[in-house]
Design a protein around this motif. Structure first.
Motif, mmCIF file in Angstrom:
data_model
loop_
_atom_site.group_PDB
_atom_site.id
_atom_site.type_symbol
_atom_site.label_atom_id
_atom_site.label_comp_id
_atom_site.label_asym_id
_atom_site.label_seq_id
_atom_site.Cartn_x
_atom_site.Cartn_y
_atom_site.Cartn_z
ATOM 1 N N GLU A 162 -0.901 5.119 9.675
ATOM 2 C CA GLU A 162 -1.164 3.712 9.400
ATOM 3 C C GLU A 162 -2.649 3.474 9.142
ATOM 4 O O GLU A 162 -3.025 2.717 8.237
ATOM 5 C CB GLU A 162 -0.685 2.852 10.571
ATOM 6 C CG GLU A 162 -0.810 1.359 10.333
ATOM 7 C CD GLU A 162 -0.035 0.894 9.113
ATOM 8 O OE1 GLU A 162 -0.493 -0.063 8.450
ATOM 9 O OE2 GLU A 162 1.019 1.487 8.810
ATOM 10 N N THR A 163 -3.513 4.145 9.914
ATOM 11 C CA THR A 163 -4.958 4.023 9.700
ATOM 12 C C THR A 163 -5.345 4.569 8.331
ATOM 13 O O THR A 163 -6.159 3.972 7.612
ATOM 14 C CB THR A 163 -5.721 4.782 10.798
ATOM 15 O OG1 THR A 163 -5.398 4.233 12.073
ATOM 16 C CG2 THR A 163 -7.226 4.686 10.586
ATOM 17 N N ALA A 164 -4.755 5.724 7.963
ATOM 18 C CA ALA A 164 -5.039 6.322 6.654
ATOM 19 C C ALA A 164 -4.564 5.413 5.530
ATOM 20 O O ALA A 164 -5.244 5.246 4.511
ATOM 21 C CB ALA A 164 -4.364 7.691 6.552
ATOM 22 N N ARG A 165 -3.412 4.793 5.720
ATOM 23 C CA ARG A 165 -2.877 3.879 4.706
ATOM 24 C C ARG A 165 -3.842 2.723 4.465
ATOM 25 O O ARG A 165 -4.151 2.376 3.328
ATOM 26 C CB ARG A 165 -1.513 3.363 5.162
ATOM 27 C CG ARG A 165 -0.754 2.576 4.088
ATOM 28 C CD ARG A 165 0.256 1.625 4.700
ATOM 29 N NE ARG A 165 1.082 2.228 5.719
ATOM 30 C CZ ARG A 165 2.304 2.720 5.500
ATOM 31 N NH1 ARG A 165 2.809 2.684 4.304
ATOM 32 N NH2 ARG A 165 2.997 3.226 6.505
ATOM 33 N N ARG A 166 -4.313 2.137 5.542
ATOM 34 C CA ARG A 166 -5.230 1.005 5.415
ATOM 35 C C ARG A 166 -6.575 1.415 4.815
ATOM 36 O O ARG A 166 -7.229 0.619 4.144
ATOM 37 C CB ARG A 166 -5.448 0.362 6.785
ATOM 38 C CG ARG A 166 -4.204 -0.341 7.339
ATOM 39 C CD ARG A 166 -4.455 -0.878 8.725
ATOM 40 N NE ARG A 166 -3.283 -1.579 9.254
ATOM 41 C CZ ARG A 166 -3.186 -2.017 10.497
ATOM 42 N NH1 ARG A 166 -4.183 -1.811 11.361
ATOM 43 N NH2 ARG A 166 -2.087 -2.647 10.888
ATOM 44 N N GLY A 167 -6.969 2.668 5.082
ATOM 45 C CA GLY A 167 -8.238 3.138 4.554
ATOM 46 C C GLY A 167 -8.147 3.722 3.166
ATOM 47 O O GLY A 167 -9.153 4.213 2.631
ATOM 48 N N GLY A 168 -6.965 3.686 2.574
ATOM 49 C CA GLY A 168 -6.808 4.190 1.211
ATOM 50 C C GLY A 168 -6.685 5.700 1.111
ATOM 51 O O GLY A 168 -6.768 6.262 0.018
ATOM 52 N N GLN A 169 -6.485 6.383 2.246
ATOM 53 C CA GLN A 169 -6.303 7.836 2.218
ATOM 54 C C GLN A 169 -4.874 8.155 1.779
ATOM 55 O O GLN A 169 -3.914 7.668 2.378
ATOM 56 C CB GLN A 169 -6.554 8.430 3.614
ATOM 57 C CG GLN A 169 -7.967 8.274 4.131
ATOM 58 C CD GLN A 169 -8.922 9.259 3.487
ATOM 59 O OE1 GLN A 169 -8.500 10.179 2.783
ATOM 60 N NE2 GLN A 169 -10.203 9.056 3.718
ATOM 61 N N ASP A 170 -4.744 8.973 0.736
ATOM 62 C CA ASP A 170 -3.402 9.262 0.236
ATOM 63 C C ASP A 170 -2.903 10.651 0.614
ATOM 64 O O ASP A 170 -1.761 11.008 0.329
ATOM 65 C CB ASP A 170 -3.354 9.099 -1.284
ATOM 66 C CG ASP A 170 -4.312 10.041 -2.006
ATOM 67 O OD1 ASP A 170 -5.124 10.706 -1.329
ATOM 68 O OD2 ASP A 170 -4.242 10.104 -3.246
ATOM 69 N N PHE A 199 -7.641 14.433 4.205
ATOM 70 C CA PHE A 199 -8.143 13.911 5.471
ATOM 71 C C PHE A 199 -7.468 14.717 6.572
ATOM 72 O O PHE A 199 -6.259 14.608 6.774
ATOM 73 C CB PHE A 199 -7.821 12.421 5.610
ATOM 74 C CG PHE A 199 -8.332 11.803 6.876
ATOM 75 C CD1 PHE A 199 -9.687 11.678 7.120
ATOM 76 C CD2 PHE A 199 -7.440 11.340 7.843
ATOM 77 C CE1 PHE A 199 -10.157 11.105 8.289
ATOM 78 C CE2 PHE A 199 -7.892 10.770 9.013
ATOM 79 C CZ PHE A 199 -9.262 10.661 9.239
ATOM 80 N N GLN A 254 0.827 -1.171 0.000
ATOM 81 C CA GLN A 254 0.000 0.000 0.000
ATOM 82 C C GLN A 254 0.884 1.252 0.000
ATOM 83 O O GLN A 254 1.918 1.304 0.657
ATOM 84 C CB GLN A 254 -0.928 -0.002 1.222
ATOM 85 C CG GLN A 254 -1.988 -1.100 1.165
ATOM 86 C CD GLN A 254 -2.768 -1.187 2.465
ATOM 87 O OE1 GLN A 254 -2.267 -0.806 3.507
ATOM 88 N NE2 GLN A 254 -3.986 -1.675 2.384
#
Length: 294
Positions: A54-62, A39, A10
């Motif tokens: 890490e939360t943003a990475r998993r949620g697809g936030q770039d 975000f 990711q």
């Protein structure tokens, strides 16, 4: 594919720390970024920045922005460690610093009728000085500095949009700013140039009430000896420093062009310079800081 393998593939989000002086427009900048699709989390404890990423990475936030000010007292101890941890994780992080001069902050705080976070019943000027000292290292490390002393809300939103609104991150973006020396040199400019070597249209009666945005004033300024040669030099300079800025991780640069009042010569030259850069494929926005001021 296992979950760890998926996580490793990711893409890490772009992370911007939005901070600066109280009263300088940090919250306005953060809201503008939110409107641009970022975000945004305000006043997050610095120790939690890594978890947020890490939360943003998993949620697809770039694109992630974190608003911090001196109310987050722990940030001076924890933020350097948090930023270092992001670098270890391979996350690209930036600092956007909002500042304003003392007069502007005093005027805004008196209008809002709210004390500064560090005021604690003391004087406003003392609180401003203390905050500047506390934020000095962050100011020095900032990737982007925006001086809002002479900007209204709409101009600030426009600047934030230019810096953080584009998804194209393949080259440094340039903002070309006209200004008047009588109103002060913009402290957030990366380069400052003086076009007072050109004749002033102010002394031409039929041009005086117009601005550099008018065709008649622009033609007058650009026809003066040295005007085109000056623009040639500026374009060559951008072609030289632009790739270097990008290699060094600088994604936004401001070039300020000044005359006496910021009405005629600097405005005309700024518009012409921006047009030349656009013709060469450079990402450019224009801000006329002092146009309309008395």
């Amino acid at each position: 594919m296992s979950e760890p393998q998926q996580a490793s593939q990711q893409t890490s989000p772009r992370v911007v720390i939005v901070t600066g002086m109280s009263g300088a427009g940090r919250r306005t900048a953060a809201h503008a970024m939110e409107d641009l699709g970022w975000f945004v989390v305000d006043n997050l404890p610095p120790s939690m920045v890594s978890q947020l990423v890490e939360t943003a990475r998993r949620g697809g936030q770039d694109r992630v922005a974190v608003g911090l000010d001196v109310r987050s007292r722990e940030m001076f101890d924890q933020l350097p460690r948090s930023l270092a941890q992001l670098e270890v994780q391979g996350v690209r992080r930036e600092i956007c610093y909002l500042e304003a001069n003392d007069d502007a902050i005093v005027r805004r705080q008196e209008s809002a009728r709210r004390p500064l976070p560090l005021q604690d019943g003391g004087s406003l000027i003392q609180a401003i000085a203390q905050e500047r000292r506390m934020l000095g290292n962050l100011r020095a490390d900032a990737d982007v500095v925006i001086d809002t002393s002479n900007l209204n809300v709409h101009q600030l939103v426009h600047r934030v949009g230019h810096i953080y609104g584009s998804g194209d991150d393949q080259a440094t973006r340039f903002q070309i700013m006209s200004f008047g020396f009588k109103n002060g040199v913009p402290v957030d400019a990366d380069m400052v140039f003086d076009v007072r070597f050109l004749p002033n249209p102010h002394w031409v009666p039929h041009l005086r009430p117009q601005t550099g945005l008018s065709r008649e004033v622009s033609d007058y300024v650009l026809a003066q000896p040295g005007a085109q040669e000056f623009l040639d030099q500026l374009v060559g300079l951008v072609n030289t420093v632009g790739p270097g800025y990008f290699r060094e991780g600088k994604r936004q640069a401001t070039i300020a062009i000044g005359c006496t009042g910021g009405k005629h010569r600097s405005t005309s030259m700024t518009e012409a310079f921006a047009a030349r850069l656009r013709a060469e494929g450079v990402q450019v926005s224009v801000l006329h800081r002092d146009l309309g001021r008395e």
